[in-house]
Scaffold this motif. Structure first.
Motif, PDB file in Angstrom:
ATOM      1  N   PHE A  45      -5.134  -3.699 -10.888  1.00 41.21           N
ATOM      2  CA  PHE A  45      -4.867  -2.895  -9.704  1.00 41.21           C
ATOM      3  C   PHE A  45      -5.717  -3.475  -8.583  1.00 41.21           C
ATOM      4  N   ALA A  46      -5.683  -2.832  -7.425  1.00 45.47           N
ATOM      5  CA  ALA A  46      -6.470  -3.289  -6.284  1.00 45.47           C
ATOM      6  C   ALA A  46      -6.879  -2.098  -5.450  1.00 45.47           C
ATOM      7  N   GLY A  47      -8.046  -2.195  -4.830  1.00 42.39           N
ATOM      8  CA  GLY A  47      -8.541  -1.141  -3.960  1.00 42.39           C
ATOM      9  C   GLY A  47      -9.445  -1.732  -2.896  1.00 42.39           C
ATOM     10  N   PHE A  48      -9.992  -0.860  -2.075  1.00 42.88           N
ATOM     11  CA  PHE A  48     -10.856  -1.282  -0.980  1.00 42.88           C
ATOM     12  C   PHE A  48     -12.201  -0.585  -1.129  1.00 42.88           C
ATOM     13  N   LYS A  49     -13.259  -1.356  -0.995  1.00 42.45           N
ATOM     14  CA  LYS A  49     -14.599  -0.816  -1.177  1.00 42.45           C
ATOM     15  C   LYS A  49     -14.937   0.137  -0.035  1.00 42.45           C
ATOM     16  N   ALA A  50     -15.336   1.362  -0.394  1.00 40.43           N
ATOM     17  CA  ALA A  50     -15.663   2.376   0.610  1.00 40.43           C
ATOM     18  C   ALA A  50     -17.169   2.511   0.800  1.00 40.43           C
ATOM     19  N   GLY A  51     -17.910   2.583  -0.268  1.00 35.61           N
ATOM     20  CA  GLY A  51     -19.352   2.752  -0.164  1.00 35.61           C
ATOM     21  C   GLY A  51     -19.947   3.100  -1.510  1.00 35.61           C
ATOM     22  N   ALA A  75     -23.422   4.392  -8.295  1.00 35.27           N
ATOM     23  CA  ALA A  75     -21.987   4.152  -8.440  1.00 35.27           C
ATOM     24  C   ALA A  75     -21.403   3.667  -7.125  1.00 35.27           C
ATOM     25  N   THR A  76     -20.194   3.102  -7.211  1.00 37.15           N
ATOM     26  CA  THR A  76     -19.459   2.588  -6.056  1.00 37.15           C
ATOM     27  C   THR A  76     -18.112   3.280  -5.987  1.00 37.15           C
ATOM     28  N   VAL A  77     -17.729   3.665  -4.772  1.00 37.79           N
ATOM     29  CA  VAL A  77     -16.464   4.362  -4.544  1.00 37.79           C
ATOM     30  C   VAL A  77     -15.455   3.370  -3.986  1.00 37.79           C
ATOM     31  N   LEU A  78     -14.263   3.329  -4.594  1.00 39.98           N
ATOM     32  CA  LEU A  78     -13.168   2.480  -4.130  1.00 39.98           C
ATOM     33  C   LEU A  78     -12.011   3.362  -3.689  1.00 39.98           C
ATOM     34  N   SER A  79     -11.488   3.109  -2.506  1.00 38.86           N
ATOM     35  CA  SER A  79     -10.279   3.772  -2.045  1.00 38.86           C
ATOM     36  C   SER A  79      -9.090   2.965  -2.535  1.00 38.86           C
ATOM     37  N   VAL A  80      -8.232   3.584  -3.343  1.00 42.10           N
ATOM     38  CA  VAL A  80      -7.188   2.862  -4.064  1.00 42.10           C
ATOM     39  C   VAL A  80      -5.816   3.398  -3.662  1.00 42.10           C
ATOM     40  N   PRO A  81      -5.117   2.743  -2.735  1.00 44.47           N
ATOM     41  CA  PRO A  81      -3.767   3.183  -2.383  1.00 44.47           C
ATOM     42  C   PRO A  81      -2.770   2.775  -3.457  1.00 44.47           C
ATOM     43  N   PRO A  82      -1.589   3.369  -3.492  1.00 45.69           N
ATOM     44  CA  PRO A  82      -0.573   2.952  -4.478  1.00 45.69           C
ATOM     45  C   PRO A  82      -0.080   1.539  -4.191  1.00 45.69           C
ATOM     46  N   ILE A  83       0.295   0.829  -5.243  1.00 47.75           N
ATOM     47  CA  ILE A  83       0.854  -0.515  -5.086  1.00 47.75           C
ATOM     48  C   ILE A  83       2.369  -0.431  -5.225  1.00 47.75           C
ATOM     49  N   LEU A 177       8.989  -3.467 -16.567  1.00 46.54           N
ATOM     50  CA  LEU A 177       8.954  -3.980 -15.197  1.00 46.54           C
ATOM     51  C   LEU A 177      10.254  -3.691 -14.462  1.00 46.54           C
ATOM     52  N   LYS A 178      11.353  -3.753 -15.186  1.00 49.55           N
ATOM     53  CA  LYS A 178      12.651  -3.484 -14.562  1.00 49.55           C
ATOM     54  C   LYS A 178      12.720  -2.046 -14.032  1.00 49.55           C
ATOM     55  N   ASN A 179      12.114  -1.103 -14.771  1.00 52.22           N
ATOM     56  CA  ASN A 179      12.095   0.286 -14.329  1.00 52.22           C
ATOM     57  C   ASN A 179      11.143   0.503 -13.154  1.00 52.22           C
ATOM     58  N   LEU A 180      10.101  -0.335 -13.065  1.00 53.09           N
ATOM     59  CA  LEU A 180       9.139  -0.195 -11.975  1.00 53.09           C
ATOM     60  C   LEU A 180       9.591  -0.887 -10.695  1.00 53.09           C
ATOM     61  N   LEU A 181      10.580  -1.750 -10.796  1.00 58.22           N
ATOM     62  CA  LEU A 181      10.990  -2.555  -9.643  1.00 58.22           C
ATOM     63  C   LEU A 181      11.453  -1.658  -8.501  1.00 58.22           C
ATOM     64  N   GLY A 182      10.852  -1.864  -7.337  1.00 59.13           N
ATOM     65  CA  GLY A 182      11.199  -1.069  -6.161  1.00 59.13           C
ATOM     66  C   GLY A 182      10.529   0.285  -6.105  1.00 59.13           C
ATOM     67  N   LYS A 183       9.484   0.515  -6.956  1.00 66.54           N
ATOM     68  CA  LYS A 183       8.801   1.802  -6.971  1.00 66.54           C
ATOM     69  C   LYS A 183       7.308   1.610  -6.726  1.00 66.54           C
ATOM     70  N   GLU A 184       6.647   2.713  -6.421  1.00 71.22           N
ATOM     71  CA  GLU A 184       5.205   2.705  -6.239  1.00 71.22           C
ATOM     72  C   GLU A 184       4.505   3.145  -7.525  1.00 71.22           C
ATOM     73  N   VAL A 185       3.336   2.561  -7.762  1.00 65.51           N
ATOM     74  CA  VAL A 185       2.534   2.892  -8.940  1.00 65.51           C
ATOM     75  C   VAL A 185       1.175   3.373  -8.462  1.00 65.51           C
ATOM     76  N   LYS A 186       0.719   4.514  -8.980  1.00 67.96           N
ATOM     77  CA  LYS A 186      -0.584   5.046  -8.619  1.00 67.96           C
ATOM     78  C   LYS A 186      -1.645   4.572  -9.600  1.00 67.96           C
ATOM     79  N   VAL A 187      -2.887   4.602  -9.149  1.00 69.20           N
ATOM     80  CA  VAL A 187      -3.981   4.103  -9.979  1.00 69.20           C
ATOM     81  C   VAL A 187      -4.166   4.976 -11.214  1.00 69.20           C
ATOM     82  N   ASP A 189      -1.969   6.050 -13.109  1.00 69.15           N
ATOM     83  CA  ASP A 189      -1.032   5.637 -14.148  1.00 69.15           C
ATOM     84  C   ASP A 189      -1.568   4.457 -14.961  1.00 69.15           C
ATOM     85  N   ILE A 190      -2.530   3.738 -14.418  1.00 66.37           N
ATOM     86  CA  ILE A 190      -3.031   2.526 -15.068  1.00 66.37           C
ATOM     87  C   ILE A 190      -4.476   2.681 -15.520  1.00 66.37           C
ATOM     88  N   ILE A 191      -5.326   3.188 -14.633  1.00 57.90           N
ATOM     89  CA  ILE A 191      -6.758   3.291 -14.913  1.00 57.90           C
ATOM     90  C   ILE A 191      -7.093   4.713 -15.313  1.00 57.90           C
TER      91      ILE A 191
END
Length: 331
Positions: A45-51, A75-83, A177-187, A189-191
């Motif tokens: 996944f991917a996120g942005f470091k907040a603080g 600890a470190t906080v990451l802001s994680v938008p859907p991919i 992957l075929k079911n995910l194609l064209g959809k958004e995934v939230k963090v 669901d993975i982490i």
């Protein structure tokens, strides 16, 4: 060392050579781990470091003196938008390594991804071609995008990268992957809380630094030479060249680094539990949407993209959600 009659340890660390600037501000994932999962799943996944903040949890490490007691965790906080999953890439493998067999793109591309519009018109044909060559596929990856503007940053252009897929058989991965194609995934669901992840980031840039700061070379005595913060000798008379092992001044910082086995403490969003301190995180602002809290520090400054991956060297510790007693929120 020159005219010395006694030996001395070499000066300067040769770790992480070459210490040049990273090619891109987006870190690269050079390998995706093999995980033992019953069902297919995205491996990153991917996120942005907040603080940074601190979290008080109950120590769940057995056979330790503090087992069952409150523990202070930086600890470190990451802001994680859907991919957004907008493509599938199938890799084959030969003697030279991995090569691309076929890409399939979604016919529902959001704004900013229109450069793939020609390929997306033939989505069904590309998917059938990948499915017919599944016996030749060595690895399947999802082509995803993340929008910095979703976390409040000014960049409008999406960041595009690949995420590996593992778990189950190759056919089940393709259907996943075929079911995910064209959809958004939230963090979420993975982490999951309690699991360990690897983080990749580009460190803070320090600019040009001398050998004392850059390599940890020992300072000379004040009256021994004209310079104090320079290397005593650049090498022997012959060969008449400066070897790469000699500590020299140059770029420090803005390097890609990987931190292994960071424990996930919290996976939540700003609607359930607002974690933004009064006045916002310094140099970042207010967290909007999903966020995760990882134990320990993470490379890079605020607002920098952080890639998260399933652990390549998973620890033997039990994976269980931590019991959080308190999260520091400066109101």
């Amino acid at each position: 060392m020159g005219h010395r009659k006694k030996s001395a340890p070499r000066r300067g660390s040769l770790a992480y050579l070459p210490r040049g600037r990273a090619a891109s501000i987006v870190p690269r994932v050079r390998t995706w781990p093999e995980v033992s999962l019953d069902k297919p799943s995205l491996l990153g996944f991917a996120g942005f470091k907040a603080g940074s903040t601190h979290v008080i949890t109950v120590d769940d490490r057995e056979k330790t003196p503090n087992f069952g007691k409150p523990v202070f965790n930086s600890a470190t906080v990451l802001s994680v938008p859907p991919i957004f999953v907008y493509g599938i890439r199938a890799y084959g493998k030969n003697d030279k390594g991995l090569f691309v067999i076929k890409d399939a793109y979604s016919d529902k591309l959001p704004k900013g991804l229109s450069e793939k519009g020609k390929e997306s018109k033939n989505m069904e044909g590309a998917l059938k071609e990948i499915e017919s060559n599944l016996d030749k596929v060595a690895q399947l990856c999802a082509i995803v995008s993340v929008y910095p503007k979703d976390v409040g940053l000014s960049q409008k252009k999406p960041i595009i990268f690949e995420v590996g897929v593992d778990g189950g058989e190759m056919k089940s991965r393709f259907e996943y992957l075929k079911n995910l194609l064209g959809k958004e995934v939230k963090v979420s669901d993975i982490i999951k809380p309690g699991m360990y992840v690897d983080v990749m980031a580009i460190t803070k840039g320090k600019g040009i630094e001398g050998p004392i700061t850059r390599h940890g070379v020992k300072r000379k005595r004040p009256k021994s030479r004209k310079s104090v913060r320079a290397v005593a000798t650049l090498g022997p008379w012959h060969p008449a060249s400066v070897m790469y092992t000699v500590p020299r001044a140059g770029q420090r910082g803005y390097h890609q680094r990987v931190e292994y086995n960071k424990k996930v403490i919290v996976v939540s969003n700003s609607e359930e539990a607002d974690i933004t301190p009064k006045g916002g995180f310094p140099h970042f602002g207010v967290i909007k949407g999903d966020y995760i809290i990882l134990r320990g520090s993470i490379p890079g400054p605020a607002k920098r993209l952080i890639k998260i991956r399933f652990p390549a060297r998973p620890p033997k510790a039990k994976v269980q959600p931590p019991k959080v007693l308190e999260i520091n929120v400066r109101r």
